[in-house]
Design an enzyme around this catalytic site. Structure first.
Site, short mmCIF file in Angstrom:
data_model
loop_
_atom_site.label_atom_id
_atom_site.label_comp_id
_atom_site.label_asym_id
_atom_site.label_seq_id
_atom_site.Cartn_x
_atom_site.Cartn_y
_atom_site.Cartn_z
N ILE A 6 -52.56 31.74 95.03
CA ILE A 6 -51.73 30.99 94.10
C ILE A 6 -51.13 31.90 93.03
O ILE A 6 -51.74 32.90 92.65
CB ILE A 6 -52.54 29.83 93.45
CG1 ILE A 6 -51.62 28.95 92.59
CG2 ILE A 6 -53.74 30.34 92.69
CD1 ILE A 6 -52.23 27.64 92.16
N CYS A 7 -49.94 31.54 92.61
CA CYS A 7 -49.25 32.15 91.48
C CYS A 7 -48.91 33.61 91.75
O CYS A 7 -48.12 33.90 92.63
CB CYS A 7 -50.09 31.97 90.22
SG CYS A 7 -49.19 32.11 88.67
#
Length: 180
Positions: free
Chosen positions: A105-106
């Site tokens: 994620i991210c």
């Protein structure tokens, strides 16, 4: 299923560690905090120090063989530190080599770029990684969550903390299917 949560000694975005961790626990999995050194890791709430968490296994002393899947939380500093650690990069690469599912994620895809596992894949991330991912041979999409079913391993990616609910739902579904 044992799930490795790989983080550097500092810089992980706390919510991107704790929400997927709690989701794994809630689904009956065993999350394991893996880092580059023993002791504790320092989490952050954006740029402010948050909580610390005990390291359970050190990346140089464990292997992908010990886990059914890998979760890479974000934060800007976390993947930047991980991608400079040869053992951490090799650990990530091994999950792909063994066909085990990975979720990131991210900013976490920076570590995937360093492991050279994004070429030919479609994924999402924090928008500032778009060019880095394209330059590494990936197709970047602006979606809440993206599941890439590639020949070597399934990859679940998401953009940001606001996407955590969808990210957790998707990665748990993919990991459960791979375990079955």
């Amino acid at each position: 299923m044992r799930i490795a949560f790989l983080v550097a000694t500092e810089g992980v975005e706390q919510v991107e560690l704790t929400e997927p961790w709690e989701a794994a626990l809630g689904a009956g999995h065993e999350p394991v905090l893996v880092s580059t050194r023993p002791g504790e890791i320092q989490a952050f709430d954006h740029l402010d120090k948050a909580d610390t968490f005990p390291v359970q296994e050190v990346v140089g002393d464990t292997s992908a063989d010990s886990f059914g899947g890998l979760v890479l939380p974000g934060g800007v500093a976390n993947p930047d530190l991980l991608r400079t650690d040869e053992k951490a990069v090799a650990f990530v690469r091994d999950f792909f080599g063994q066909g085990r599912p990975v979720a990131a994620i991210c900013h976490a895809p920076w570590t995937l770029i360093e492991a050279d596992v994004v070429r030919g894949r479609e994924l999402t991330s924090w928008p500032s990684l778009r060019t880095d991912l394209r330059n590494a041979g990936a197709t970047w999409v602006d979606e809440q969550v993206k599941i890439c079913d590639h020949e070597s391993a399934k990859l679940v990616t998401s953009r940001k903390p606001d996407d955590l609910e969808a990210f957790c739902e998707a990665y748990l579904k993919v990991f459960a299917a791979e375990a079955a």
